[in-house]
Design an enzyme around this catalytic site. Structure first.
Site, PDB file in Angstrom:
ATOM      1  N   ASN A   1       4.495  17.468  36.191  1.00 40.48           N
ATOM      2  CA  ASN A   1       5.720  17.400  35.368  1.00 40.48           C
ATOM      3  C   ASN A   1       6.290  18.591  34.869  1.00 40.48           C
ATOM      4  OD1 ASN A   1       4.136  17.518  33.258  1.00 40.48           O
ATOM      5  ND2 ASN A   1       4.425  15.677  32.419  1.00 40.48           N
TER       6      ASN A   1
ATOM      7  N   ASN B   1      -3.301  14.728  29.063  1.00 40.77           N
ATOM      8  CA  ASN B   1      -3.529  15.299  27.714  1.00 40.77           C
ATOM      9  C   ASN B   1      -4.971  15.395  27.651  1.00 40.77           C
ATOM     10  OD1 ASN B   1      -0.560  15.288  27.126  1.00 40.77           O
ATOM     11  ND2 ASN B   1      -0.832  12.837  27.001  1.00 40.77           N
ATOM     12  N   SER B   2      -5.347  16.755  27.383  1.00 42.14           N
ATOM     13  CA  SER B   2      -6.922  17.114  27.293  1.00 42.14           C
ATOM     14  C   SER B   2      -7.514  17.857  26.088  1.00 42.14           C
ATOM     15  CB  SER B   2      -7.109  17.634  28.474  1.00 42.14           C
ATOM     16  OG  SER B   2      -6.195  19.074  28.652  1.00 42.14           O
TER      17      SER B   2
ATOM     18  N   TYR C   1      -8.877  10.786  23.077  1.00 40.94           N
ATOM     19  CA  TYR C   1      -9.114  11.571  24.284  1.00 40.94           C
ATOM     20  C   TYR C   1     -10.275  11.008  25.140  1.00 40.94           C
ATOM     21  CZ  TYR C   1     -10.221  15.271  27.615  1.00 40.94           C
ATOM     22  OH  TYR C   1     -10.262  16.084  28.930  1.00 40.94           O
TER      23      TYR C   1
ATOM     24  N   LYS D   1     -10.504   8.615  28.659  1.00 37.51           N
ATOM     25  CA  LYS D   1     -11.045   8.722  29.808  1.00 37.51           C
ATOM     26  C   LYS D   1     -12.116   7.759  30.326  1.00 37.51           C
ATOM     27  CE  LYS D   1      -9.290  13.044  30.806  1.00 37.51           C
ATOM     28  NZ  LYS D   1      -8.612  13.147  32.272  1.00 37.51           N
TER      29      LYS D   1
ATOM     30  N   ARG E   1     -13.723  22.346  12.836  1.00 33.49           N
ATOM     31  CA  ARG E   1     -12.494  21.425  13.523  1.00 33.49           C
ATOM     32  C   ARG E   1     -12.882  20.196  13.631  1.00 33.49           C
ATOM     33  NH1 ARG E   1     -10.449  23.567  19.327  1.00 33.49           N
ATOM     34  NH2 ARG E   1     -12.371  22.735  19.950  1.00 33.49           N
TER      35      ARG E   1
ATOM     36  N   GLY F   1     -13.791  16.694  14.836  1.00 37.20           N
ATOM     37  CA  GLY F   1     -14.116  16.081  16.179  1.00 37.20           C
ATOM     38  C   GLY F   1     -15.053  16.958  17.224  1.00 37.20           C
ATOM     39  N   ASP F   2     -15.459  17.983  16.469  1.00 37.49           N
ATOM     40  CA  ASP F   2     -16.349  19.127  17.399  1.00 37.49           C
ATOM     41  C   ASP F   2     -17.606  18.560  17.202  1.00 37.49           C
ATOM     42  OD1 ASP F   2     -14.538  20.764  18.739  1.00 37.49           O
ATOM     43  OD2 ASP F   2     -14.737  22.292  16.953  1.00 37.49           O
TER      44      ASP F   2
HETATM   45  N1  UFG Z   1     -13.481  27.481  18.682  1.00 41.54           N
HETATM   46  C1  UFG Z   1     -13.669  28.169  17.772  1.00 41.54           C
HETATM   47  N2  UFG Z   1     -12.241  29.074  17.365  1.00 41.54           N
HETATM   48  C2  UFG Z   1     -11.200  28.754  18.401  1.00 41.54           C
HETATM   49  C3  UFG Z   1     -11.196  28.026  19.482  1.00 41.54           C
HETATM   50  C4  UFG Z   1     -12.565  27.077  19.643  1.00 41.54           C
HETATM   51  O1  UFG Z   1     -14.379  28.416  16.990  1.00 41.54           O
HETATM   52  O2  UFG Z   1     -10.099  29.464  18.139  1.00 41.54           O
HETATM   53  C5  UFG Z   1     -14.776  26.644  19.143  1.00 41.54           C
HETATM   54  C6  UFG Z   1     -14.513  25.072  18.889  1.00 41.54           C
HETATM   55  O3  UFG Z   1     -14.753  24.830  17.985  1.00 41.54           O
HETATM   56  C7  UFG Z   1     -15.718  24.919  19.869  1.00 41.54           C
HETATM   57  C8  UFG Z   1     -15.895  25.738  21.082  1.00 41.54           C
HETATM   58  O4  UFG Z   1     -15.056  27.021  20.541  1.00 41.54           O
HETATM   59  O5  UFG Z   1     -17.046  24.825  19.228  1.00 41.54           O
HETATM   60  C9  UFG Z   1     -15.146  25.643  22.333  1.00 41.54           C
HETATM   61  O6  UFG Z   1     -13.803  25.094  22.024  1.00 41.54           O
HETATM   62  P1  UFG Z   1     -12.594  24.938  23.171  1.00 41.54           P
HETATM   63  O7  UFG Z   1     -11.479  24.506  22.351  1.00 41.54           O
HETATM   64  O8  UFG Z   1     -12.639  26.134  23.888  1.00 41.54           O
HETATM   65  O9  UFG Z   1     -13.172  23.634  23.705  1.00 41.54           O
HETATM   66  P2  UFG Z   1     -13.723  22.097  23.477  1.00 41.54           P
HETATM   67  O10 UFG Z   1     -14.957  22.075  23.639  1.00 41.54           O
HETATM   68  O11 UFG Z   1     -13.139  21.615  22.189  1.00 41.54           O
HETATM   69  O12 UFG Z   1     -12.931  21.212  24.587  1.00 41.54           O
HETATM   70  C10 UFG Z   1     -13.306  21.584  26.099  1.00 41.54           C
HETATM   71  C11 UFG Z   1     -12.063  20.833  26.649  1.00 41.54           C
HETATM   72  C12 UFG Z   1     -12.040  19.285  26.553  1.00 41.54           C
HETATM   73  C13 UFG Z   1     -13.313  18.655  26.935  1.00 41.54           C
HETATM   74  C14 UFG Z   1     -14.532  19.208  26.291  1.00 41.54           C
HETATM   75  C15 UFG Z   1     -15.742  18.816  26.813  1.00 41.54           C
HETATM   76  O13 UFG Z   1     -10.819  21.239  26.030  1.00 41.54           O
HETATM   77  O14 UFG Z   1     -11.027  18.659  27.373  1.00 41.54           O
HETATM   78  O15 UFG Z   1     -14.291  20.929  26.411  1.00 41.54           O
HETATM   79  O16 UFG Z   1     -16.872  19.584  26.146  1.00 41.54           O
HETATM   80  F1  UFG Z   1     -13.386  17.556  26.630  1.00 41.54           F
END
Ligand code: UFG
Length: 331
Positions: A32, A76-77, A141, A145, A278, A280-281
């Site tokens: 889309n 959406n992810s 999210y 899944k 953040r 949910g982390d």
């Molecule tokens: N982080 C920071 N600063 C930022 C962005 C991210 O410190 O500006 C940290 C986050 O807290 C996390 C790590 O970097 O600890 C990685 O973050 P991302 O946002 O790059 O990735 P996520 O782990 O949150 O999520 C990704 C995908 C999801 C998937 C997940 C599975 O976006 O779809 O990996 O581990 F579910």
């Protein structure tokens, strides 16, 4: 084989489309363009702009194209966003997948590779996390899944579907032509590289008080090409049964280690500031991927973080504004 790729204009879907074409498959992309980029879709692919929330639209494409298999990337992810807007996930991701699955069932298309996630595992009993781990979604999210994984199980039982659920850990890196371009950008590696390009002042590190050696979150970064190699192997293996795999390198890197890697690769000092956690982390997510290595002979080519960051850096330097303003398509 003819493969329908939903989300084929997005970051991971476009790399899949390109890889399928390079291996001689016929590809139809359905996207889309809400998050995807038309420029990211190779010219050899047929492109249909449409939304999975419209059953008629996807049903018509599946009816007219009757693909041999589907790769379903579109969703959406964002873990964080799903905590704020749960219906985008528990409703939209689920309904969109159902529309796709219903149209596949209508027209006798029964092979699907599904993009699942490490967010199924918010309370792992062991690290690395393998496929025997209990599913405890960490967010709406992850729950969306998990629900779709269960649909696939039941469609396999009731209608003979063959599926692979591939649970991605942290997809990263770029190919020569295709890279990560989200708006807004929220992922760690592209954000760090935007700092190196002078497009942002600093990286905000979300929490330095986790129970990890340097206090920052640890993730398993997997190169997008390695991820797609796994899709192609899984597609070939569907003949012999359903597949469920966790996909990562099996090695974790903290946020600070990723920043260090980017400093080595870019030569930029990349200023950082410590910010709040953040929501949910989880502290640590590392994949146990022995199952796919043993069963399908998958072996990631980008095993160290510097090579992953380097590939992303090359793409971001060549495309400082992402796909925006790109006049031509990738091939
Ligand atoms: N982080 C920071 N600063 C930022 C962005 C991210 O410190 O500006 C940290 C986050 O807290 C996390 C790590 O970097 O600890 C990685 O973050 P991302 O946002 O790059 O990735 P996520 O782990 O949150 O999520 C990704 C995908 C999801 C998937 C997940 C599975 O976006 O779809 O990996 O581990 F579910």
């Amino acid at each position: 084989m003819k493969v329908l790729v939903t989300g084929g204009a997005g970051y991971i879907g476009s790399v899949a489309t390109d890889a399928l074409l390079q291996r001689g498959h016929d590809v139809v992309v359905f996207d889309n363009l809400q998050q995807g980029h038309r420029e990211a879709v190779p010219l050899e692919a047929r492109f249909v702009q449409g939304d999975l929330n419209c059953f008629k639209a996807i049903d018509q494409v599946v009816r007219c194209e009757t693909p041999d298999a589907v790769m379903h990337f579109s969703a959406n992810s964002l873990v964080g966003e799903s905590m704020e807007k749960p219906f985008l996930y528990l409703n939209d991701n689920v309904v969109n997948a159902l529309n796709l699955l219903k149209s596949m069932e209508n027209h006798g298309v029964k092979r699907i590779i599904f993009s699942s996630t490490a967010n199924l595992f918010s309370d792992p009993s062991e690290m690395p996390i393998d496929e025997t781990e209990r599913i405890v979604p960490g967010s709406p999210y992850g729950e969306s899944k998990a629900i779709i994984e269960r649909f696939l199980h039941w469609l396999s039982v009731t209608s003979g579907f063959r599926y692979a659920c591939l649970r991605y850990f942290n997809a990263a890196g770029a190919t020569e032509r295709l890279g990560e371009d989200h708006n807004p950008e929220l992922h760690l590696i592209p954000i760090i590289l935007q700092v190196a390009l002078g497009q942002r002042k600093e990286v905000k590190i979300f929490g330095n008080d986790y129970d990890t050696p340097d206090g920052t979150c640890i993730r398993d970064y997997i190169h997008v090409e390695d991820l797609i190699d796994a899709h192609i192997l899984a597609l070939g293996a569907l003949e012999s049964g359903n597949r469920v795999y966790n996909l990562g390198n099996g090695k974790g890197f903290s946020v600070k280690e990723v920043v260090e890697s980017a400093r080595r690769v870019t030569g930029h000092r990349i200023p950082c500031e410590i910010a709040k956690r953040r929501p949910g982390d989880p502290a640590v997510l590392v994949a146990g991927s022995d199952k796919i290595r043993n069963e399908l002979g998958w072996s990631p080519r980008y095993a160290d973080i510097d090579s992953i960051v380097e590939s992303a850096w090359k793409w971001h330097k060549d495309n400082p504004n992402g796909y925006e303003g790109e006049k031509r398509q990738v091939r």
